[in-house]
Every structure is written in structure tokens, then in C-alpha cells.
Design a protein around this motif. Structure first.
Motif, PDB file in Angstrom:
ATOM      1  N   GLU A   1       0.831  -1.203   0.000  1.00 40.70           N
ATOM      2  CA  GLU A   1       0.000   0.000   0.000  1.00 40.70           C
ATOM      3  C   GLU A   1       0.868   1.257   0.000  1.00 40.70           C
ATOM      4  N   ILE A   2       1.965   1.240   0.755  1.00 36.93           N
ATOM      5  CA  ILE A   2       2.860   2.394   0.807  1.00 36.93           C
ATOM      6  C   ILE A   2       3.376   2.737  -0.587  1.00 36.93           C
ATOM      7  N   GLU A   3       3.749   1.693  -1.360  1.00 39.29           N
ATOM      8  CA  GLU A   3       4.331   1.953  -2.680  1.00 39.29           C
ATOM      9  C   GLU A   3       3.308   1.850  -3.808  1.00 39.29           C
ATOM     10  N   SER A   4       2.041   1.942  -3.471  1.00 41.83           N
ATOM     11  CA  SER A   4       0.996   1.892  -4.490  1.00 41.83           C
ATOM     12  C   SER A   4       0.770   3.283  -5.074  1.00 41.83           C
ATOM     13  N   PRO A   5       0.109   3.374  -6.244  1.00 37.19           N
ATOM     14  CA  PRO A   5      -0.172   4.683  -6.857  1.00 37.19           C
ATOM     15  C   PRO A   5      -1.042   5.581  -5.973  1.00 37.19           C
ATOM     16  N   SER A   6      -1.822   4.978  -5.075  1.00 34.02           N
ATOM     17  CA  SER A   6      -2.699   5.774  -4.222  1.00 34.02           C
ATOM     18  C   SER A   6      -1.973   6.359  -3.007  1.00 34.02           C
ATOM     19  N   TYR A   7      -0.674   6.044  -2.876  1.00 35.86           N
ATOM     20  CA  TYR A   7       0.094   6.563  -1.740  1.00 35.86           C
ATOM     21  C   TYR A   7       1.366   7.220  -2.275  1.00 35.86           C
ATOM     22  N   LEU A   8       2.545   6.590  -2.079  1.00 37.95           N
ATOM     23  CA  LEU A   8       3.816   7.179  -2.491  1.00 37.95           C
ATOM     24  C   LEU A   8       4.386   6.587  -3.773  1.00 37.95           C
TER      25      LEU A   8
END
Length: 413
Positions: free
Chosen positions: A299-306
């Protein structure tokens, strides 16, 4: 959301204290965005600081203030800044973990003089978070001196199996700039943990380290690399039950990378299943007082985050001096014994202009397997790395965090 009441109240009062020459509005914006992504925050009563999670420095602090400046410059001015850099201080390790992607033939140490020079260069480049890793970093004979040499304005986290961490060590680092410790613990069953790590003491060492760190009120995270077996609801519930009993601050969930010991394997289904399960579990337990912060690296490295920060806002320095875009990406773009660190990072810019939409390690793993590249010895030579990088078709787009500045009249793509 009640847990963020004080967090929200702090937004304005910490802005002025932390900003230096960055607009208060920008700091508030950053905090508001991160607040929406995380159900909890942690407060350290001894230091008077807050932690969003182990990926960010504590605040208020000079490291956080510099991070705010970095985020602003990246978002508004489209700069490339290695906000986080991992340093492999040693290749030595007493384990042979099932998911390890590190080369087994390189056991040398980085000397403390070289590490200190790296700290200085990284500070000048804008780095605010340093990961001290290995191998097992606790096997470096100068580990305490390395920790003490972390400059003000940078905070570090230690990635460890827990080896050699006891109450005495924890007491010596509690007031240092190493503010987070991340201990690996793969399972709730002692026999399985020791088998996965090929070390009969792995489970006991991890628990001993966790107890020592939490007793000193040091921010402590446990990291687990998800397996198909552990992803079964009953098994994961047992694991979470163990985690709740350890009084830690955070559970960091990572996924296996198809390199090293897992070369050529496909984990796409595991990534998808684990992300769905963890999201649901966080939703159900976000209000639990005994459940630590749960962070899914995907989730951290997803498009919706960072997004995937490899080579853009993150890099790694290996124990033989080679510099790679990520600790899990064995492509080298230069060596600190021959080249200037800043020049090496700039060299990556051709292939890593902005964050990617998915993990670069996953894309690279497929290319390395297709090209039958030997990854038992890493990193790959710089010339060969350039050829391989040209074959990695990466979908790149400004992730949500940085895009969120666009509507504020800042950077326009």
C-alpha cells in the motif's frame, strides 16, 4: 478517528515549529494526507514525539522538518531527492532466510569512516531517513559507533533479526538518532520460524530483542514476509494474537520478491490476496487499543500513496560500495569508492525520473529470469545493469501523494 483528535489539533502548532522555509500550508497538507492513510499514530511519552509509522521520521524533529521541505520540493518543483537511503553495513549473517535476496558470497563490512562519509553526503543530498541493514547489521563490530555517528537532521531505523539486542544495547541507543527498530518475525510458531531462517535461535532472539526495545520505549516494529501458509485466516489470526501480546508499535507486512532464494517464482496472487485481507483486517481492528499500527508495504508503494520510490526518492548503498536503486534491486549505477554519491544518484535519473506504479523489483525479477541472469552474485556490474534497465518497461505516474499538490496551484505535469 478519535485517535487522531490530538493529531489534528497538533497540525497547526507543529507546523510553525517544523517548517523552516516551507509554507505552513504545505506542512498541514502533508500531515492531512498521511493522516487519511493511517488509522493510528504513536506517541512516545519520553521524547514527546509522534510517529506516523516506521517509514517517516518522528515529529516534531529536525528530520521531520527536512522531510517536509523534501516533499514540497519533489511535489512542487519535481526534484529527485533520496529521502530514504538504506546502507548495507555488512554482508555477514548468521541466518539463511527463505526469502533472502542478498548475495551469499559478499561478507565484507563497510568501515565506519566510509559510513560516516556516506552520512555526510546523504545529508547534503536531502536524505532524512537512513535504514541500517545487512546481512545482519548487529554483526558489525562498530555498530554502536555507527549509530552514534548518525547526524542530527537524519533519523535511522535498524533492520534486524534481533541478534545480539539486549537490555544493555537498547539502553545505549534510546537517546540516539536511531529512532526505530524493525525486527523480523516470520511466524507465531517457534519451530517454523527457526526452519524458515535456518537458525535454531531465530525465534528466541527476535522475542528477546522486542522485549528489550519496548521496555526502553524505543519505537519497535515487527516485519513479516507473508507466505501462502500464513495468509490462511486461522494462521494469520494466530500471528496477530502473538503480535498483540508483544506491546509493539507497528506490524510491517512485506511480500516476497522473486530474486535471490526466490528467483523466478511468481507471487502475483499472493500480493493481491494479502492486500485484500490486510485492508479488511485493518478496517475491522483500527479502533482496537491493543492492536499496533498495521502497515502493508504494498500500500505504501501503491499509486494511491507514495508509489515505488526506487531510484527516485530512495536508493541503497551496498557493503561493497555499489549503489542500487533499491535494496531489493541488484542493478548498480556506480561505486562510492570510485564515484561521487550524488553523481551516481543523478545517473539513475535516466531510468528513474518519477515513481513507478508497481514495485520495480517485481518487474526486474521477470526480466532477470527471462535473460537467465545469475543473481547469486550481486549487485550486477554497472555496464550490464544499464542494459538490463533498458528492458524494464515501467509504468510511471505521479502517485496520489504528490498529485495532491497539483490542485493547490503547485507543480503542473
Amino acid at each position: 478517528m478519535e485517535r487522531f483528535k490530538r493529531f489534528t489539533e497538533l497540525t497547526e502548532e507543529i507546523s510553525e515549529a517544523m517548517l523552516n522555509n516551507v509554507m505552513q500550508e504545505s506542512c498541514s497538507h502533508i500531515i492531512e494526507f498521511l493522516k487519511k492513510q493511517n488509522e493510528k499514530y504513536n506517541y512516545n511519552c519520553e521524547s514527546g514525539r509522534y510517529f506516523i509509522n516506521s517509514f517517516f521520521p518522528s515529529f516534531p524533529s529536525s528530520a521531520w522538518s527536512r522531510t517536509v521541505q523534501d516533499f514540497y520540493d519533489i511535489a512542487v518543483h519535481n526534484e529527485r531527492i533520496p529521502i530514504q537511503t538504506d546502507i548495507v553495513i555488512t554482508g555477514k549473517c548468521h541466518c539463511n532466510c527463505w526469502h533472502c535476496f542478498r548475495s551469499k558470497d559478499n561478507n565484507e563490512d563497510l568501515c565506519i569512516e566510509t559510513i560516516s562519509q556516506c552520512f555526510s553526503s546523504l545529508y547534503d543530498m536531502g536524505t532524512t531517513t537512513i535504514g541500517i541493514t545487512g546481512g545482519e547489521p548487529m554483526l558489525h563490530k562498530d555498530i554502536l559507533d555507527i549509530i552514534y555517528s548518525i547526524p542530527d537532521g537524519i533519523e535511522a531505523q535498524l533492520y534486524t533479526t534481533g541478534h545480539n539486542i539486549d537490555a544493555q544495547f537498547a539502553s545505549k541507543i534510546k537517546d540516539s538518532n536511531l529512532t526505530r527498530c524493525i525486527v523480523s518475525l516470520d511466524h507465531y510458531d517457534e519451530e517454523i520460524v527457526c526452519g524458515l531462517r535456518h537458525n535454531p535461535n531465530a525465534y528466541k532472539e527476535a522475542l528477546k530483542a522486542i522485549r528489550a526495545l519496548t521496555e526502553q520505549n524505543i519505537y519497535t516494529a515487527v516485519t513479516v514476509c507473508i507466505t501462502n501458509e500464513l495468509l490462511k485466516p486461522e494462521a494469520l489470526q494466530k500471528y496477530f494474537k502473538l503480535i498483540q501480546s508483544l506491546n509493539i508499535n507497528e506490524l510491517r507486512i512485506i511480500m516476497p520478491i522473486p530474486q535471490g532464494n526466490l528467483r523466478g517464482q511468481n507471487f502475483s496472487h499472493l500480493y493481491s490476496d494479502a492486500t485484500k485481507f490486510v485492508k479488511q483486517f485493518k478496517k475491522e481492528h483500527s479502533s482496537s487499543a491493543v492492536m499496533p499500527t498495521i502497515v502493508n508495504f504494498c500500500e505504501i508503494e501503491s499509486p494511491s500513496y507514495l508509489g515505488c520510490q526506487a531510484g527516485v526518492n530512495y536508493m541503497a548503498i551496498n557493503n561493497n560500495g555499489y549503489v542500487t536503486p533499491c535494496i531489493a534491486v541488484p542493478l548498480s549505477f556506480g561505486n562510492i569508492y570510485k564515484d561521487n554519491l550524488k553523481d551516481i544518484f543523478e545517473r539513475m535519473g535516466e531510468f528513474f525520473p518519477i515513481p513507478g506504479r508497481i514495485c520495480y523489483g517485481k518487474i526486474l525479477g521477470r526480466v532477470l529470469f527471462r535473460e537467465k541472469v545469475d543473481t547469486t552474485i550481486t549487485p550486477i556490474s554497472t555496464d550490464f545493469s544499464l542494459d538490463i534497465a533498458k528492458q524494464c518497461n515501467v509504468l510511471r505516474d505521479r502517485p496520489a501523494f504528490f498529485k495532491s499538490f497539483d490542485c493547490r496551484g503547485g507543480y503542473q505535469s
